[in-house]
Design a protein around this motif. Structure first.
Motif, PDB file in Angstrom:
ATOM      1  N   ASP A  29       1.139  -1.167   0.171  1.00  0.00           N
ATOM      2  CA  ASP A  29       0.046  -0.056  -0.001  1.00  0.00           C
ATOM      3  C   ASP A  29       0.856   1.392   0.413  1.00  0.00           C
ATOM      4  O   ASP A  29       0.283   2.311  -0.185  1.00  0.00           O
ATOM      5  CB  ASP A  29      -0.809   0.118   1.237  1.00  0.00           C
ATOM      6  CG  ASP A  29      -0.308  -0.149   2.882  1.00  0.00           C
ATOM      7  OD1 ASP A  29       1.350  -0.261   2.684  1.00  0.00           O
ATOM      8  OD2 ASP A  29      -1.157   0.326   4.025  1.00  0.00           O
ATOM      9  N   ARG A  30       1.897   1.134   0.134  1.00  0.00           N
ATOM     10  CA  ARG A  30       3.683   1.812  -0.068  1.00  0.00           C
ATOM     11  C   ARG A  30       4.106   2.233  -1.204  1.00  0.00           C
ATOM     12  O   ARG A  30       5.233   2.250  -1.316  1.00  0.00           O
ATOM     13  CB  ARG A  30       3.760   1.688   1.537  1.00  0.00           C
ATOM     14  CG  ARG A  30       2.956   2.131   2.549  1.00  0.00           C
ATOM     15  CD  ARG A  30       3.622   2.513   4.170  1.00  0.00           C
ATOM     16  NE  ARG A  30       4.734   1.668   3.986  1.00  0.00           N
ATOM     17  CZ  ARG A  30       4.869   1.087   4.719  1.00  0.00           C
ATOM     18  NH1 ARG A  30       4.229   1.219   6.096  1.00  0.00           N
ATOM     19  NH2 ARG A  30       5.843   0.106   5.451  1.00  0.00           N
ATOM     20  N   SER A  31       3.390   2.390  -2.433  1.00  0.00           N
ATOM     21  CA  SER A  31       4.137   2.015  -3.507  1.00  0.00           C
ATOM     22  C   SER A  31       5.340   3.376  -3.677  1.00  0.00           C
ATOM     23  O   SER A  31       6.117   2.935  -3.825  1.00  0.00           O
ATOM     24  CB  SER A  31       2.965   1.838  -4.821  1.00  0.00           C
ATOM     25  OG  SER A  31       3.315   2.926  -4.813  1.00  0.00           O
ATOM     26  N   ASP A  32       5.175   4.548  -3.330  1.00  0.00           N
ATOM     27  CA  ASP A  32       5.810   5.257  -3.703  1.00  0.00           C
ATOM     28  C   ASP A  32       6.653   5.390  -2.465  1.00  0.00           C
ATOM     29  O   ASP A  32       8.522   5.363  -3.169  1.00  0.00           O
ATOM     30  CB  ASP A  32       5.490   6.598  -2.881  1.00  0.00           C
ATOM     31  CG  ASP A  32       4.706   6.442  -1.909  1.00  0.00           C
ATOM     32  OD1 ASP A  32       4.414   5.517  -1.412  1.00  0.00           O
ATOM     33  OD2 ASP A  32       4.546   8.059  -0.903  1.00  0.00           O
ATOM     34  N   GLU A  33       7.218   4.692  -1.011  1.00  0.00           N
ATOM     35  CA  GLU A  33       8.436   4.097  -0.383  1.00  0.00           C
ATOM     36  C   GLU A  33       8.820   3.220  -1.317  1.00  0.00           C
ATOM     37  O   GLU A  33      10.348   2.925  -0.867  1.00  0.00           O
ATOM     38  CB  GLU A  33       8.161   4.148   1.107  1.00  0.00           C
ATOM     39  CG  GLU A  33       7.407   5.039   1.475  1.00  0.00           C
ATOM     40  CD  GLU A  33       6.440   4.512   3.011  1.00  0.00           C
ATOM     41  OE1 GLU A  33       7.221   3.736   4.006  1.00  0.00           O
ATOM     42  OE2 GLU A  33       6.021   5.212   3.825  1.00  0.00           O
ATOM     43  N   LEU A  34       8.559   1.951  -1.873  1.00  0.00           N
ATOM     44  CA  LEU A  34       9.054   0.655  -2.415  1.00  0.00           C
ATOM     45  C   LEU A  34       9.549   1.588  -3.728  1.00  0.00           C
ATOM     46  O   LEU A  34      10.725   1.598  -3.547  1.00  0.00           O
ATOM     47  CB  LEU A  34       8.022   0.148  -2.786  1.00  0.00           C
ATOM     48  CG  LEU A  34       8.634  -1.297  -3.368  1.00  0.00           C
ATOM     49  CD1 LEU A  34       9.282  -1.860  -3.019  1.00  0.00           C
ATOM     50  CD2 LEU A  34       7.139  -2.005  -4.444  1.00  0.00           C
ATOM     51  N   LEU A  35       9.666   2.336  -4.615  1.00  0.00           N
ATOM     52  CA  LEU A  35      10.237   2.859  -5.544  1.00  0.00           C
ATOM     53  C   LEU A  35      11.415   4.265  -5.027  1.00  0.00           C
ATOM     54  O   LEU A  35      12.381   3.983  -5.901  1.00  0.00           O
ATOM     55  CB  LEU A  35       9.180   4.301  -6.156  1.00  0.00           C
ATOM     56  CG  LEU A  35       7.860   3.219  -7.332  1.00  0.00           C
ATOM     57  CD1 LEU A  35       7.369   3.844  -7.950  1.00  0.00           C
ATOM     58  CD2 LEU A  35       8.551   2.365  -8.066  1.00  0.00           C
ATOM     59  N   GLU A  36      10.863   4.269  -3.915  1.00  0.00           N
ATOM     60  CA  GLU A  36      12.688   5.156  -3.450  1.00  0.00           C
ATOM     61  C   GLU A  36      13.385   3.933  -2.788  1.00  0.00           C
ATOM     62  O   GLU A  36      14.776   3.982  -3.265  1.00  0.00           O
ATOM     63  CB  GLU A  36      12.117   5.925  -2.383  1.00  0.00           C
ATOM     64  CG  GLU A  36      11.040   7.276  -2.486  1.00  0.00           C
ATOM     65  CD  GLU A  36      10.531   7.418  -1.737  1.00  0.00           C
ATOM     66  OE1 GLU A  36      10.949   7.938  -0.369  1.00  0.00           O
ATOM     67  OE2 GLU A  36       9.397   8.530  -1.311  1.00  0.00           O
ATOM     68  N   SER A  37      12.925   3.127  -2.310  1.00  0.00           N
ATOM     69  CA  SER A  37      14.652   2.381  -1.445  1.00  0.00           C
ATOM     70  C   SER A  37      14.628   1.988  -2.976  1.00  0.00           C
ATOM     71  O   SER A  37      15.554   1.346  -2.905  1.00  0.00           O
ATOM     72  CB  SER A  37      12.989   0.860  -0.793  1.00  0.00           C
ATOM     73  OG  SER A  37      12.360   1.464   0.197  1.00  0.00           O
ATOM     74  N   LEU A  38      13.803   1.291  -4.011  1.00  0.00           N
ATOM     75  CA  LEU A  38      14.679   0.557  -5.071  1.00  0.00           C
ATOM     76  C   LEU A  38      15.476   1.727  -5.476  1.00  0.00           C
ATOM     77  O   LEU A  38      16.373   1.292  -6.573  1.00  0.00           O
ATOM     78  CB  LEU A  38      13.546  -0.026  -6.385  1.00  0.00           C
ATOM     79  CG  LEU A  38      12.716  -1.338  -5.725  1.00  0.00           C
ATOM     80  CD1 LEU A  38      11.428  -1.442  -6.575  1.00  0.00           C
ATOM     81  CD2 LEU A  38      12.964  -2.387  -5.467  1.00  0.00           C
ATOM     82  N   GLU A  39      14.850   3.022  -6.503  1.00  0.00           N
ATOM     83  CA  GLU A  39      15.991   3.414  -6.577  1.00  0.00           C
ATOM     84  C   GLU A  39      17.181   3.858  -5.563  1.00  0.00           C
ATOM     85  O   GLU A  39      18.741   3.578  -6.364  1.00  0.00           O
ATOM     86  CB  GLU A  39      15.034   4.903  -6.533  1.00  0.00           C
ATOM     87  CG  GLU A  39      14.108   5.192  -7.927  1.00  0.00           C
ATOM     88  CD  GLU A  39      12.961   6.267  -7.708  1.00  0.00           C
ATOM     89  OE1 GLU A  39      13.854   7.685  -6.916  1.00  0.00           O
ATOM     90  OE2 GLU A  39      12.330   6.701  -8.212  1.00  0.00           O
ATOM     91  N   GLU A  40      17.131   3.823  -4.416  1.00  0.00           N
ATOM     92  CA  GLU A  40      18.574   3.932  -3.233  1.00  0.00           C
ATOM     93  C   GLU A  40      19.588   2.725  -3.680  1.00  0.00           C
ATOM     94  O   GLU A  40      20.519   2.521  -3.555  1.00  0.00           O
ATOM     95  CB  GLU A  40      18.048   4.043  -1.897  1.00  0.00           C
ATOM     96  CG  GLU A  40      18.975   4.208  -1.382  1.00  0.00           C
ATOM     97  CD  GLU A  40      18.646   4.088   0.717  1.00  0.00           C
ATOM     98  OE1 GLU A  40      18.787   4.182   1.337  1.00  0.00           O
ATOM     99  OE2 GLU A  40      16.821   4.763   0.727  1.00  0.00           O
TER     100      GLU A  40
END
Length: 78
Positions: A29-40
């Motif tokens: 439910d927090r896909s934006d956090e997942l994308l940030e984690s993947l970018e990091e």
């Protein structure tokens, strides 16, 4: 072996089970956090990934004799 619990059968038809496995630490439910984690993660991997020159040096180091490797390591220790 006696302490092992039986494996629970996965029932895709069970109520509340949409068939999606949940990974610890990842909330869908927090896909934006997942994308940030993947970018990091991608940034960190980019920093530690060997360059073509480093790969070639490592390849040559591995192919040389044990004596040459010892001499190289002694030079690097200085």
């Amino acid at each position: 072996m006696q302490d092992m619990h039986p494996i629970q059968h996965w029932d895709p038809e069970a109520p509340g089970d949409d068939g999606q496995l949940e990974l610890p630490g990842i909330a869908l439910d927090r896909s934006d956090e997942l994308l940030e984690s993947l970018e990091e993660l991608e940034d960190v991997l980019g920093k530690v990934q060997l360059t073509a020159e480093e790969v070639e040096l490592l390849r040559r180091f591995r192919r040389t004799t044990a004596e040459n490797r010892r001499m190289i390591l002694q030079l690097l220790a200085r």
